[in-house]
Design a protein around this motif. Structure first.
Motif, mmCIF file in Angstrom:
data_model
loop_
_atom_site.group_PDB
_atom_site.id
_atom_site.type_symbol
_atom_site.label_atom_id
_atom_site.label_comp_id
_atom_site.label_asym_id
_atom_site.label_seq_id
_atom_site.Cartn_x
_atom_site.Cartn_y
_atom_site.Cartn_z
ATOM 1 N N THR A 212 12.830 11.577 -1.834
ATOM 2 C CA THR A 212 11.806 10.591 -2.137
ATOM 3 C C THR A 212 10.867 10.495 -0.950
ATOM 4 O OG1 THR A 212 13.411 9.346 -3.452
ATOM 5 C CG2 THR A 212 11.342 8.251 -2.916
ATOM 6 N N LEU A 213 9.593 10.771 -1.202
ATOM 7 C CA LEU A 213 8.570 10.704 -0.165
ATOM 8 C C LEU A 213 7.878 9.351 -0.241
ATOM 9 C CD1 LEU A 213 6.776 12.026 2.032
ATOM 10 C CD2 LEU A 213 5.304 12.842 0.162
ATOM 11 N N LEU B 97 -2.821 8.337 0.375
ATOM 12 C CA LEU B 97 -2.467 9.669 0.852
ATOM 13 C C LEU B 97 -1.763 10.460 -0.246
ATOM 14 C CD1 LEU B 97 -2.070 11.857 2.992
ATOM 15 C CD2 LEU B 97 -0.018 10.631 3.753
ATOM 16 N N LEU B 98 -0.808 9.840 -0.907
ATOM 17 C CA LEU B 98 -0.078 10.537 -1.962
ATOM 18 C C LEU B 98 -1.019 11.027 -3.062
ATOM 19 C CD1 LEU B 98 3.020 8.181 -2.342
ATOM 20 C CD2 LEU B 98 2.934 10.380 -1.166
ATOM 21 N N GLU B 99 -1.988 10.200 -3.394
ATOM 22 C CA GLU B 99 -2.902 10.547 -4.496
ATOM 23 C C GLU B 99 -3.991 11.520 -4.063
ATOM 24 O OE1 GLU B 99 -4.107 6.661 -5.599
ATOM 25 O OE2 GLU B 99 -2.235 6.197 -6.676
ATOM 26 N N SER B 100 -4.234 11.618 -2.749
ATOM 27 C CA SER B 100 -5.290 12.516 -2.282
ATOM 28 C C SER B 100 -4.848 13.978 -2.297
ATOM 29 C CB SER B 100 -5.714 12.129 -0.858
ATOM 30 O OG SER B 100 -4.685 12.433 0.089
ATOM 31 N N ILE B 101 -3.557 14.220 -2.340
ATOM 32 C CA ILE B 101 -3.023 15.592 -2.379
ATOM 33 C C ILE B 101 -2.983 16.000 -3.846
ATOM 34 C CG2 ILE B 101 -1.065 17.062 -1.793
ATOM 35 C CD1 ILE B 101 -0.359 14.973 0.387
ATOM 36 N N SER B 102 -3.921 16.841 -4.267
ATOM 37 C CA SER B 102 -4.136 17.037 -5.704
ATOM 38 C C SER B 102 -4.069 18.484 -6.174
ATOM 39 C CB SER B 102 -5.501 16.455 -6.102
ATOM 40 O OG SER B 102 -6.545 17.067 -5.347
ATOM 41 N N THR B 103 -3.813 19.416 -5.299
ATOM 42 C CA THR B 103 -3.680 20.809 -5.715
ATOM 43 C C THR B 103 -2.385 21.392 -5.165
ATOM 44 O OG1 THR B 103 -4.786 21.781 -3.781
ATOM 45 C CG2 THR B 103 -6.202 21.055 -5.609
ATOM 46 N N ALA B 104 -1.945 22.489 -5.767
ATOM 47 C CA ALA B 104 -0.713 23.133 -5.321
ATOM 48 C C ALA B 104 -0.844 23.598 -3.870
ATOM 49 C CB ALA B 104 -0.379 24.310 -6.229
ATOM 50 N N GLU B 105 -2.021 24.080 -3.504
ATOM 51 C CA GLU B 105 -2.228 24.546 -2.135
ATOM 52 C C GLU B 105 -2.115 23.387 -1.148
ATOM 53 O OE1 GLU B 105 -4.155 25.184 -4.711
ATOM 54 O OE2 GLU B 105 -3.704 27.325 -5.027
ATOM 55 N N GLU C 119 0.823 -1.201 0.000
ATOM 56 C CA GLU C 119 0.000 0.000 0.000
ATOM 57 C C GLU C 119 0.862 1.258 0.000
ATOM 58 O OE1 GLU C 119 -2.653 -0.178 3.278
ATOM 59 O OE2 GLU C 119 -3.735 -1.947 2.544
ATOM 60 N N ILE C 120 2.151 1.088 0.300
ATOM 61 C CA ILE C 120 3.080 2.225 0.305
ATOM 62 C C ILE C 120 3.512 2.540 -1.128
ATOM 63 C CG2 ILE C 120 5.346 3.033 1.081
ATOM 64 C CD1 ILE C 120 5.033 1.208 3.490
ATOM 65 N N GLY C 121 3.556 3.803 -1.465
ATOM 66 C CA GLY C 121 4.093 4.251 -2.742
ATOM 67 C C GLY C 121 5.129 5.335 -2.503
ATOM 68 N N TYR C 122 5.615 5.911 -3.586
ATOM 69 C CA TYR C 122 6.603 6.976 -3.408
ATOM 70 C C TYR C 122 6.496 7.998 -4.525
ATOM 71 C CZ TYR C 122 9.535 4.663 -6.974
ATOM 72 O OH TYR C 122 10.018 4.102 -8.133
ATOM 73 N N LYS C 123 6.948 9.191 -4.226
ATOM 74 C CA LYS C 123 7.090 10.265 -5.213
ATOM 75 C C LYS C 123 8.501 10.825 -5.088
ATOM 76 C CE LYS C 123 2.468 11.795 -6.302
ATOM 77 N NZ LYS C 123 1.805 12.851 -7.100
ATOM 78 N N ARG D 258 4.088 14.075 -11.171
ATOM 79 C CA ARG D 258 4.597 12.711 -11.084
ATOM 80 C C ARG D 258 3.613 11.817 -10.334
ATOM 81 N NH1 ARG D 258 10.808 14.595 -9.636
ATOM 82 N NH2 ARG D 258 11.210 15.493 -11.705
ATOM 83 N N PRO D 259 3.130 10.756 -10.963
ATOM 84 C CA PRO D 259 2.213 9.854 -10.274
ATOM 85 C C PRO D 259 2.916 9.102 -9.156
ATOM 86 C CG PRO D 259 2.898 8.918 -12.379
ATOM 87 C CD PRO D 259 3.439 10.319 -12.335
ATOM 88 N N ALA D 260 2.137 8.605 -8.226
ATOM 89 C CA ALA D 260 2.697 7.817 -7.135
ATOM 90 C C ALA D 260 3.147 6.462 -7.669
ATOM 91 C CB ALA D 260 1.668 7.641 -6.031
ATOM 92 N N SER D 261 4.427 6.170 -7.536
ATOM 93 C CA SER D 261 4.958 4.881 -7.971
ATOM 94 C C SER D 261 4.692 3.829 -6.898
ATOM 95 C CB SER D 261 6.462 4.988 -8.237
ATOM 96 O OG SER D 261 6.725 5.925 -9.258
ATOM 97 N N ARG D 262 4.564 2.596 -7.329
ATOM 98 C CA ARG D 262 4.221 1.532 -6.393
ATOM 99 C C ARG D 262 5.456 0.732 -5.985
ATOM 100 N NH1 ARG D 262 0.936 -2.747 -10.259
ATOM 101 N NH2 ARG D 262 2.399 -2.751 -12.008
ATOM 102 N N LEU D 263 5.333 0.025 -4.863
ATOM 103 C CA LEU D 263 6.394 -0.809 -4.340
ATOM 104 C C LEU D 263 5.881 -2.236 -4.181
ATOM 105 C CD1 LEU D 263 7.735 1.512 -1.496
ATOM 106 C CD2 LEU D 263 8.858 1.041 -3.674
#
Length: 393
Positions: free
Chosen positions: A251-252, A258-266, A201-205, A293-298
């Motif tokens: 690398t986050l 969570l990574l995908e829910s953050i969708s605006t610059a603000e 379920e963890i990804g990274y950017k 950059r999309p969230a990459s999977r692990l």
């Protein structure tokens, strides 16, 4: 090498393990053809593709140096003396690589066993270039493996962009095609096979911290370029690995949701301002990079056996680890070296060489897999006293 010992070898995948295996096997006198679905990494702009930074151990560096690659590696790698953990409120905790005595952490950096940071794309380019100079090695980029018969050694390969397909015959197939390996699936279909593939379920950017350009900036406010930076938070970890030009690849790691829910610059700026207020001001392109950059999977992977018929697996194709153990690239490099050495020592008995290779490497990679499974909570546990603004050491 006599003609009877010379093999026609197909290497599937031109990543770190595949390119290094091609170099070693070609140098040994085998006829090697490498098939890679991606473009040539030497023509990939820096920062694009799978360019997440890697930590390369001294053992892996020594293996590459022993194969004649120390000079180019010096230009693309940066020595790191240990991990510098950044807690909330500015608390810092340094842990030297190779330090096992449990002594109180210190910000006095004493080299013990440095690890070197290197960008994946740059290292892949060095390894491909070295292999490409070997007269018995040929690379076919933008060529996708569509099917493989591991018993006969026949591969069906589709070339991009025209879609033309061809059948290639080989005496040995080296599957270096990653965690979702087509070669592994072909091995799986031929015999009793144990596979443990888990998508996490963890990804990274991947993001960028540019080098400091303001010479008037106080030294204390700059990031050290000789350590691996780590910002652990509750269920979130950001890392920062130095580059030779003084910049950092950040690398986050977090839940993909969570990574995908953050969708605006603000939302990006608010999230980083809250979680990483000490480093967010150093990332001027943060919003742009994060949203582009999309969230990459692990994934993690273990399997047995690593071979069947005329095929054998190396690297992530047979063992994929969580990145926090820092051993994925190292293991691929060591796999390639062990495979080449075992084939040489057992020549021309290929089956014996493949068996010797798996017997040599499996105990170590099994141990790393166990370490990988516990590394994430361990990192957070080590940093627990730093997780609150009052935490100090």
């Amino acid at each position: 090498m006599s003609d009877s010992d010379r093999l026609s070898i197909a290497v599937v995948g031109a990543g770190l393990g595949g390119a290094f295996a091609a170099y070693l096997l070609g140098r040994a006198g085998h006829q090697v053809t490498v098939f890679e679905k991606r473009p040539d990494p030497r023509r990939t702009p820096a920062g694009e593709g799978r360019s997440i930074n890697l930590g390369i151990s001294q053992r892996a560096l020594d293996t590459l140096a022993g194969a004649g690659m120390s000079a180019p590696l010096a230009d693309i790698s940066t020595a790191m003396l240990g991990r510098l953990i950044h807690g909330c409120g500015g608390a810092l905790d340094f842990r030297a690589y190779g330090e096992r005595d449990g002594s109180p952490a210190s910000l006095v950096l004493t080299p013990k066993e440095p690890v070197h940071a290197v960008q994946r794309t740059a290292l892949a380019g060095v390894l491909v270039e070295a292999a490409d100079r070997e007269p018995d090695v040929e690379f076919r980029f933008e060529s996708t493996l569509r099917s493989v018969d591991v018993l006969s050694g026949a591969l069906e390969v589709e070339r991009s962009p025209d879609g033309e397909r061809a059948i290639v015959e080989s005496e040995l197939i080296v599957g270096a095609d990653g965690a979702f390996s087509t070669v592994r699936q072909a091995i799986k279909a031929t015999s009793e096979f144990d596979e443990r593939l888990e998508e996490l379920e963890i990804g990274y950017k991947q993001l960028t911290i540019p080098r400091a350009t303001d010479e008037a900036e106080p030294e204390a406010e700059r990031l050290r370029t000789d350590v691996h930076h780590l910002w652990p938070r509750d269920g979130i970890v950001m890392t920062g690995l130095p580059n030779p030009d003084g910049s950092f690849t950040a690398t986050l790691f977090a839940a993909r949701d969570l990574l995908e829910s953050i969708s605006t610059a603000e939302e990006v700026r608010a999230f980083f301002g809250h979680q990483f207020d000490d480093v967010a001001p150093l990332m001027p392109r943060l919003e742009e990079e994060y949203l582009a950059r999309p969230a990459s999977r692990l994934v993690t992977l273990g399997c047995s056996p690593w071979r069947a018929g005329r095929a054998v697996l190396i690297g992530d194709a047979c063992h994929a680890f969580m990145p926090f153990s820092g051993q994925g690239a190292n293991s691929a490099i060591l796999d390639a070296a062990a495979l080449a050495a075992c084939l040489e020592s057992e020549a021309p008995v290929t089956d014996a060489g493949l068996e010797a290779y798996e017997s040599e490497r499996r105990p170590e990679t099994d141990a790393i897999a166990h370490l990988s499974s516990v590394m994430t909570p361990l990192i957070l546990w080590l940093a627990e006293p730093l997780m609150s603004p009052a935490g100090t050491r």
